[in-house]
Design a protein around this motif. Structure first.
Motif, short mmCIF file in Angstrom:
data_model
loop_
_atom_site.label_atom_id
_atom_site.label_comp_id
_atom_site.label_asym_id
_atom_site.label_seq_id
_atom_site.Cartn_x
_atom_site.Cartn_y
_atom_site.Cartn_z
N LEU A 11 0.83 -1.20 0.00
CA LEU A 11 0.00 0.00 0.00
C LEU A 11 0.87 1.26 0.00
O LEU A 11 0.59 2.21 -0.74
CB LEU A 11 -0.95 -0.01 1.20
N VAL A 12 1.95 1.28 0.79
CA VAL A 12 2.85 2.44 0.83
C VAL A 12 3.51 2.64 -0.53
O VAL A 12 3.65 3.77 -1.01
CB VAL A 12 3.91 2.25 1.95
N ILE A 13 3.91 1.55 -1.19
CA ILE A 13 4.55 1.65 -2.51
C ILE A 13 3.57 2.21 -3.54
O ILE A 13 3.92 3.08 -4.34
CB ILE A 13 5.10 0.27 -2.95
N VAL A 14 2.33 1.76 -3.52
CA VAL A 14 1.33 2.25 -4.47
C VAL A 14 1.06 3.73 -4.24
O VAL A 14 1.00 4.53 -5.19
CB VAL A 14 0.03 1.42 -4.37
N VAL A 15 0.95 4.16 -2.98
CA VAL A 15 0.71 5.58 -2.67
C VAL A 15 1.90 6.41 -3.12
O VAL A 15 1.76 7.49 -3.70
CB VAL A 15 0.40 5.77 -1.18
N ALA A 16 3.13 5.91 -2.86
CA ALA A 16 4.34 6.64 -3.27
C ALA A 16 4.40 6.74 -4.79
O ALA A 16 4.78 7.79 -5.34
CB ALA A 16 5.58 5.94 -2.74
N LEU A 17 4.02 5.70 -5.49
CA LEU A 17 4.03 5.71 -6.95
C LEU A 17 3.03 6.74 -7.49
O LEU A 17 3.33 7.47 -8.45
CB LEU A 17 3.71 4.32 -7.49
N VAL A 18 1.88 6.85 -6.85
CA VAL A 18 0.86 7.80 -7.30
C VAL A 18 1.27 9.22 -6.94
O VAL A 18 1.15 10.14 -7.76
CB VAL A 18 -0.52 7.44 -6.69
N VAL A 19 1.76 9.44 -5.71
CA VAL A 19 2.07 10.79 -5.25
C VAL A 19 3.35 11.31 -5.90
O VAL A 19 3.39 12.43 -6.41
CB VAL A 19 2.19 10.83 -3.70
N ILE A 20 4.42 10.52 -5.88
CA ILE A 20 5.72 10.98 -6.39
C ILE A 20 5.77 10.83 -7.92
O ILE A 20 6.33 11.66 -8.61
CB ILE A 20 6.87 10.21 -5.73
N ASP A 24 10.16 10.19 -10.72
CA ASP A 24 10.97 10.61 -9.58
C ASP A 24 11.06 9.56 -8.47
O ASP A 24 11.74 9.79 -7.46
CB ASP A 24 10.40 11.91 -8.99
N LEU A 25 10.42 8.46 -8.63
CA LEU A 25 10.44 7.42 -7.58
C LEU A 25 11.84 6.87 -7.30
O LEU A 25 12.21 6.72 -6.14
CB LEU A 25 9.46 6.30 -7.93
N PRO A 26 12.68 6.58 -8.33
CA PRO A 26 14.03 6.09 -8.02
C PRO A 26 14.87 7.09 -7.22
O PRO A 26 15.60 6.72 -6.31
CB PRO A 26 14.66 5.83 -9.39
N LYS A 27 14.74 8.39 -7.55
CA LYS A 27 15.46 9.41 -6.80
C LYS A 27 15.00 9.44 -5.34
O LYS A 27 15.80 9.56 -4.41
CB LYS A 27 15.27 10.78 -7.43
N ALA A 28 13.70 9.36 -5.14
CA ALA A 28 13.14 9.38 -3.79
C ALA A 28 13.59 8.16 -2.99
O ALA A 28 13.91 8.26 -1.80
CB ALA A 28 11.62 9.45 -3.85
N MET A 29 13.64 7.01 -3.66
CA MET A 29 14.06 5.79 -2.97
C MET A 29 15.55 5.88 -2.56
O MET A 29 15.93 5.44 -1.48
CB MET A 29 13.83 4.56 -3.85
N ARG A 30 16.40 6.46 -3.45
CA ARG A 30 17.81 6.65 -3.09
C ARG A 30 17.94 7.59 -1.90
O ARG A 30 18.74 7.36 -0.99
CB ARG A 30 18.58 7.21 -4.28
N PHE A 31 17.17 8.68 -1.92
CA PHE A 31 17.19 9.64 -0.82
C PHE A 31 16.79 8.98 0.49
O PHE A 31 17.45 9.13 1.52
CB PHE A 31 16.25 10.81 -1.14
#
Length: 125
Positions: A11-20, A24-31
């Motif tokens: 659920l967190v991954i799906v929300v992050a995919l929709v919001v971010i 930009d998801l790979p950059k956010a995951m590195r951060f």
């Protein structure tokens, strides 16, 4: 502590995919990964400091116990500074006091220079 079930993680991954967004998801995951690594490093450093402090406290306690036991032993068995004298060895039958004096003089390390032998330079014969 942080009990995350697999469905909650999804659920967190799906929300992050929709919001971010997927761009930009790979950059956010590195951060996030960098910050998690730093947090783990700080926690490891903090834990090592606590372990060191606990070991030092245990060593101090053991040293106090050792001193107390050492003092009790020293009170029970006081130290004698004088060296004990060796027992006298009886002379074999037939020897006289003059023979003992001659043997003691021959065994003494102090020799006058007239009886000292000069050092040899060459090989022994």
């Amino acid at each position: 502590m942080f009990d995350v079930a697999p469905t909650e993680l999804l659920l967190v991954i799906v929300v992050a995919l929709v919001v971010i967004g997927p761009k930009d998801l790979p950059k956010a995951m590195r951060f996030v990964g960098k910050w998690v690594g730093k947090a783990r490093g700080m926690a490891r450093h903090f834990r090592a400091g606590l372990d060191t402090m606990m070991r030092e406290a245990e060593l101090e306690e053991l040293e106090k116990q050792w001193r107390a036991q050492n003092e009790a032993i020293m009170r029970e068995f006081p130290r004698v500074d004088a060296e004990p004298t060796p027992p006298a060895i009886p002379a074999p039958a037939g020897e006289t006091a003059q023979d003992e004096d001659a043997a003691a003089a021959a065994a003494s390390p102090e020799q006058d220079e007239t009886h000292a032998m000069p050092p040899r330079d060459g090989p022994l014969p």
